[in-house]
Design an enzyme around this catalytic site. Structure first.
Site, mmCIF file in Angstrom:
data_model
loop_
_atom_site.group_PDB
_atom_site.id
_atom_site.type_symbol
_atom_site.label_atom_id
_atom_site.label_comp_id
_atom_site.label_asym_id
_atom_site.label_seq_id
_atom_site.Cartn_x
_atom_site.Cartn_y
_atom_site.Cartn_z
ATOM 1 C CE1 TYR A 258 88.429 1.307 49.668
ATOM 2 C CE2 TYR A 258 89.989 3.091 50.026
ATOM 3 C CZ TYR A 258 88.971 2.275 50.487
ATOM 4 O OH TYR A 258 88.495 2.438 51.761
ATOM 5 C CD GLU B 268 100.963 -9.723 49.004
ATOM 6 O OE1 GLU B 268 100.631 -10.551 48.129
ATOM 7 O OE2 GLU B 268 100.565 -8.550 49.005
ATOM 8 C CD GLU C 14 99.581 -5.189 50.701
ATOM 9 O OE1 GLU C 14 99.248 -6.355 50.383
ATOM 10 O OE2 GLU C 14 98.788 -4.241 50.733
ATOM 11 C CG ASP D 7 101.352 -6.380 45.587
ATOM 12 O OD1 ASP D 7 101.857 -6.029 44.503
ATOM 13 O OD2 ASP D 7 100.133 -6.290 45.820
ATOM 14 C CE LYS E 55 98.357 -3.786 46.309
ATOM 15 N NZ LYS E 55 99.131 -4.250 47.483
ATOM 16 C CG ASP F 71 97.993 -9.097 46.467
ATOM 17 O OD1 ASP F 71 98.549 -10.140 46.846
ATOM 18 O OD2 ASP F 71 98.069 -8.028 47.090
ATOM 19 C CG HIS G 178 96.534 -7.111 55.893
ATOM 20 N ND1 HIS G 178 97.312 -6.005 56.159
ATOM 21 C CD2 HIS G 178 96.115 -6.964 54.602
ATOM 22 C CE1 HIS G 178 97.376 -5.233 55.092
ATOM 23 N NE2 HIS G 178 96.646 -5.787 54.136
ATOM 24 N NE ARG H 231 85.913 -0.490 56.731
ATOM 25 C CZ ARG H 231 86.906 -1.267 56.301
ATOM 26 N NH1 ARG H 231 87.722 -0.824 55.355
ATOM 27 N NH2 ARG H 231 87.088 -2.480 56.809
#
Length: 405
Positions: free
Chosen positions: A238, A195, A193, A227, A247, A120, A127, A136
């Protein structure tokens, strides 16, 4: 013009002809079919009634998955597509072929191909920037440092790829709550998601990168992809590595694979791109114009599109193999969420609700931020077809089930 009733006005016209794998109540054995309007042409029966038993193409079309056929390459794909088009337009074949058509309402769809690997990507700059602003906010540049140089991606689990209609069990994992406490339990931020995915047909050898201009020699077709993502689990795990349990629990794909040839009219120029490394350069830089509709419990909540993706499908394939990774028949790689610049183009509920800060009102009067048990999400998509027609990619739908245990 097709002699099949309703075909000329359908999103599954003679110009589309997607491949899938289906079964019926009377014959539960999965076999390959080609969709035309509201019918499925049984390719196993079609081959059995032909005059070339034992040929590689006929043998591949008799298989219970698309992999053997996809491995044959572009010449075989085009030949079979042309033969199917001829059989569904020439009235000389109408009597014999009509007996091989099964109403869509009477079939059960199966995963159309056996997945090899699943990768992916993060092809959408909108995005990527939206995630940066949410996660952030202190950063001046919301895009990850490497994103302008290459399309980032992560390896998923091929064993978690499921066909549309398969219920999704809420995943569990470690996550940090608002107070900072860490615990293990069901995800409270289950997300989607929207896609576009690409299915590999022709494999390669380990150590042999695929150039961007060889995209169409290896990719058989496209599928709509959801997804699923557990945002709370993924955001905790992560750092310093990529997402794993956030995921890996499910990726839903449509039951129909649209051949690349059927999307020729949907090709369009991709956004301008500054100089890139040589392996990512394209002599013909293009993307696909696919409009996706996201429905949450029957309410349309967003309309993302693939038309503005910065990194093209050909570049995704080149990046995937640039280190020498081999392609296998059935490999699936996807764009990542195809969000656009406006809130109405969000391809995730993370962006649509701004990580839960802005509830989304549904038609039944309820509101949502992330998915609740019992919710249903349905993705549909369309693309321009030849001669003013519309190609409708197979839908992706699923209901959320409670976590186990």
């Amino acid at each position: 013009m097709s002699w099949v009733e309703g075909a000329d006005e359908s999103q599954y016209s003679i110009h589309h002809l997607p491949f899938g794998v289906f079964s019926t109540r009377d014959d539960p054995t999965p076999r390959i079919g080609v969709r035309i309007a509201d019918f499925v042409l049984d390719m196993r029966m079609s081959v059995a009634s032909g005059t070339c038993p034992g040929c590689p193409t006929c043998a591949a079309l008799s298989a219970p998955a698309l992999n053997p056929f996809m491995s044959l390459g572009r010449a075989a794909w085009s030949q079979v597509r042309g033969q199917v088009q001829e059989s569904l337009t020439n009235t000389e074949f109408q009597r014999s072929i009509a007996q091989l058509l099964v109403p869509v309402s009477q079939v059960r769809m199966h995963l159309p191909f056996v997945p090899g690997d699943f990768v992916d990507f993060l092809a959408s700059g909108d995005h990527a920037a939206n995630l940066g602003r949410i996660y952030r906010p202190e950063d001046v540049d919301p895009l990850p440092p490497a994103w302008r140089h290459l399309p980032p991606g992560h390896h998923g689990r091929a064993g978690s790829v499921v066909v549309s209609g398969t219920d999704i069990v809420r995943p569990a994992g470690q996550r940090r709550d608002a107070r900072g406490d860490i615990s293990f339990g069901p995800s409270a931020k289950l997300d989607i998601e929207a896609e576009l995915g690409f299915v590999v047909g022709v494999p390669t050898n380990l150590g042999s990168p695929v150039g961007a201009d060889s995209f169409a020699d290896h990719v058989f077709g496209v599928v709509l992809v959801n997804d699923w993502s557990a945002r709370d689990i993924g955001s905790f795990e992560y750092k310093p590595l990529g997402p794993l349990n956030g995921k890996s629990f499910a990726t839903s794909v449509s039951g129909w694979v649209t051949p690349l040839e059927a999307l020729a009219a949907a090709r369009g120029a991709a956004p301008e791109q500054p100089a890139t490394e040589g392996y990512l350069k394209e002599s013909d830089r293009f993307g696909y114009d696919v409009a996706i509709n996201v429905h949450w419990n029957g309410t349309e909540v967003s309309r993302p599109s693939t038309s503005g993706l910065y990194w093209t499908p050909a570049q995704l394939l080149a990046q995937l193999t640039s280190g020498g990774a081999a392609l296998r028949t059935g490999d699936l790689f996807a764009t990542g969420a195809v969000s656009g610049p406006r809130p109405s183009q969000a391809a995730t509920f993370l962006e649509l609700s701004h990580d839960g800060a802005r509830p989304i009102l549904l038609d039944d009067g309820s509101d949502r931020t992330y998915l609740q048990d019992g919710d249903t999400v349905t993705l549909t998509a369309t693309a321009p077809g030849p001669r003013g027609t519309t190609v409708g990619l197979g839908e992706v739908t699923a209901m959320i089930r409670p976590a186990i245990g």
